[in-house]
Scaffold this motif. Sequence first.
Motif, short mmCIF file in Angstrom:
data_model
loop_
_atom_site.label_atom_id
_atom_site.label_comp_id
_atom_site.label_asym_id
_atom_site.label_seq_id
_atom_site.Cartn_x
_atom_site.Cartn_y
_atom_site.Cartn_z
N CYS A 85 0.84 -1.19 0.00
CA CYS A 85 0.00 0.00 0.00
C CYS A 85 0.88 1.25 0.00
O CYS A 85 1.79 1.39 0.82
N ALA A 86 0.58 2.20 -0.90
CA ALA A 86 1.38 3.42 -1.03
C ALA A 86 1.25 4.33 0.18
O ALA A 86 2.11 5.18 0.43
N PHE A 87 0.19 4.16 0.97
CA PHE A 87 -0.04 5.03 2.13
C PHE A 87 0.65 4.52 3.40
O PHE A 87 0.66 5.20 4.42
N THR A 88 1.25 3.35 3.32
CA THR A 88 1.83 2.70 4.51
C THR A 88 2.78 3.60 5.30
O THR A 88 2.67 3.67 6.54
N PRO A 89 3.73 4.32 4.69
CA PRO A 89 4.66 5.13 5.48
C PRO A 89 3.98 6.23 6.30
O PRO A 89 4.55 6.72 7.27
N ARG A 90 2.78 6.63 5.93
CA ARG A 90 2.08 7.71 6.62
C ARG A 90 0.92 7.21 7.46
O ARG A 90 0.21 8.00 8.08
N GLU B 171 2.14 -5.56 8.81
CA GLU B 171 3.19 -6.09 7.93
C GLU B 171 2.65 -6.40 6.54
O GLU B 171 3.33 -6.17 5.54
N ARG B 172 1.42 -6.86 6.46
CA ARG B 172 0.84 -7.19 5.16
C ARG B 172 0.73 -5.96 4.25
O ARG B 172 0.86 -6.07 3.03
N CYS B 173 0.53 -4.79 4.85
CA CYS B 173 0.40 -3.56 4.07
C CYS B 173 1.69 -3.24 3.31
O CYS B 173 1.65 -2.62 2.25
N ARG B 174 2.83 -3.64 3.86
CA ARG B 174 4.11 -3.31 3.26
C ARG B 174 4.46 -4.20 2.06
O ARG B 174 5.27 -3.81 1.22
N VAL B 175 3.85 -5.35 1.99
CA VAL B 175 4.25 -6.31 0.96
C VAL B 175 3.16 -6.61 -0.06
O VAL B 175 3.44 -7.17 -1.12
N GLU B 176 1.91 -6.25 0.23
CA GLU B 176 0.81 -6.61 -0.65
C GLU B 176 -0.17 -5.44 -0.77
O GLU B 176 -0.68 -4.94 0.24
N ALA B 177 -0.40 -4.99 -1.99
CA ALA B 177 -1.33 -3.89 -2.22
C ALA B 177 -2.77 -4.37 -2.07
O ALA B 177 -3.16 -5.35 -2.70
N PRO B 178 -3.58 -3.71 -1.26
CA PRO B 178 -4.96 -4.16 -1.06
C PRO B 178 -5.85 -3.79 -2.24
O PRO B 178 -5.73 -2.70 -2.80
N PRO B 179 -6.76 -4.68 -2.62
CA PRO B 179 -7.72 -4.35 -3.69
C PRO B 179 -8.91 -3.59 -3.11
O PRO B 179 -9.10 -3.53 -1.89
N LEU B 180 -9.70 -2.99 -3.98
CA LEU B 180 -10.95 -2.36 -3.54
C LEU B 180 -11.95 -3.46 -3.21
O LEU B 180 -12.30 -4.28 -4.06
N CYS B 181 -12.41 -3.46 -1.97
CA CYS B 181 -13.38 -4.45 -1.52
C CYS B 181 -14.57 -3.74 -0.89
O CYS B 181 -14.43 -2.69 -0.26
N GLU B 182 -15.74 -4.32 -1.03
CA GLU B 182 -16.95 -3.73 -0.46
C GLU B 182 -16.91 -3.81 1.06
O GLU B 182 -16.65 -4.87 1.63
N VAL B 183 -17.16 -2.69 1.71
CA VAL B 183 -17.14 -2.63 3.17
C VAL B 183 -18.52 -2.32 3.74
O VAL B 183 -18.77 -2.55 4.92
N ALA C 196 -9.85 0.26 -0.24
CA ALA C 196 -8.64 -0.53 -0.49
C ALA C 196 -7.76 -0.46 0.75
O ALA C 196 -6.78 0.30 0.80
N CYS C 197 -8.12 -1.23 1.76
CA CYS C 197 -7.37 -1.22 3.02
C CYS C 197 -7.54 -2.56 3.72
O CYS C 197 -8.66 -3.04 3.89
N TRP C 198 -6.40 -3.16 4.12
CA TRP C 198 -6.47 -4.43 4.85
C TRP C 198 -7.09 -4.24 6.23
O TRP C 198 -7.63 -5.19 6.81
N GLU C 199 -7.00 -3.05 6.80
CA GLU C 199 -7.49 -2.78 8.15
C GLU C 199 -8.79 -1.98 8.15
O GLU C 199 -9.11 -1.31 9.14
#
Length: 374
Positions: free
Chosen positions: A327-332, A338-350, A358-361
């Motif tokens: 995820c490009a937003f991880t540093p901020r 840890e998953r955010c640093r290695v795998e880009a999240p897809p857009l999922c219905e929340v 598009a966020c694992w959390e």
Amino acid sequence: MPRSSRAPASTWPRPAAGKTDPKTAPAPAPVGQRCYTAAAVGTLLEVKNLKTHFVTRSGVVRAVDDVSWDVSESETVALVGESGCGKSVSALSIMRLVAGPAGRIVGGQIRFKGRDLLRLSEEEMRHVRGREIGMIFQEPMTSLNPVLTIGRQLTEGLEIHLGLAPAEARRRATELLGMVGIPDPERRLRQYPHQFSGGMRQRMMIAMALSCSPSLILADEPTTALDVTIQAQILELMKDLSRRFGVAMLIITHNLGVVARYADRVNVMYAGRIIERGTARELYANPRHPYTLGLLRSVPRLDEPRRARLDPIEGQPPDLMRLPAGCAFTPRCGFSVERCRVEAPPLCEVNAGGHVSACWEADNLDRARTASRT
């Protein structure tokens, strides 16, 4: 919030009888599928997996990176994000005005009324620009020609796209200036852009965008460099004209106050990608991406207890030539794992109603909203 509550399209202005170019006749709107939710009847513009890159000596800038969104008839959609996130490039890609040779659209589809604009010839695209899709550019002073009168710049499109005679085009131009609130329009037609104030130039741009009765208007930061009072007047004018003539609108802005008041749906962009989408009401009440939450918490609010200071988003946007694997937003981000640093999240219905993130959390942001209210 309903997807559209606007009045049906007005019959003004219409092309002169017998003068309409057959090439400009609109194609029927498609009924089909779109990403994440079923496309509603009346989908006007559908952008699918759009990629726009700029090739430089230092590398490839992925300004728009696999972006998908849509606009329905008579709907107002907002594209929100920081400077440099790809908002304006998205609009220029729709109009096929990306500056070459460095800039190029390398993938995706832009379907407008069932036609893929990327497959049209340049001649066919000229009939779309201005006639079917209008655009309000970010800086009116640099968008207007300083050596042509206001009247000539307004009548040119009317003569080319609608086939009006010069006298009829001038009469229509006078009506347009009056419609957008410019006093003494007949005299103003003889003036030049430098003789208009900033607010009047912006009203002039709105008149140009509406002149040929387009189905869609792209408004790129329509209130940039205007004071707060004039901003409100311009936005109310755009809202009123959109409802009166049934024109769909894409508003590109970083001002969340504009979004809250005028947009039906919102797309939040970061680092060239859509990271959250939903209705304006749902997005403000229940943000499900840390970036959206950060944008909301950095804006002063009158309906909450006064705080000593606002909460800015720390850090800087990423280099679009060297985007991380995750995820490009991880540093901020204060919620990254840890998953955010290695795998880009897809857009999922929340949430129901097409709210995607598009966020694992995304499911763990409730505690942040609760903490922000205490």
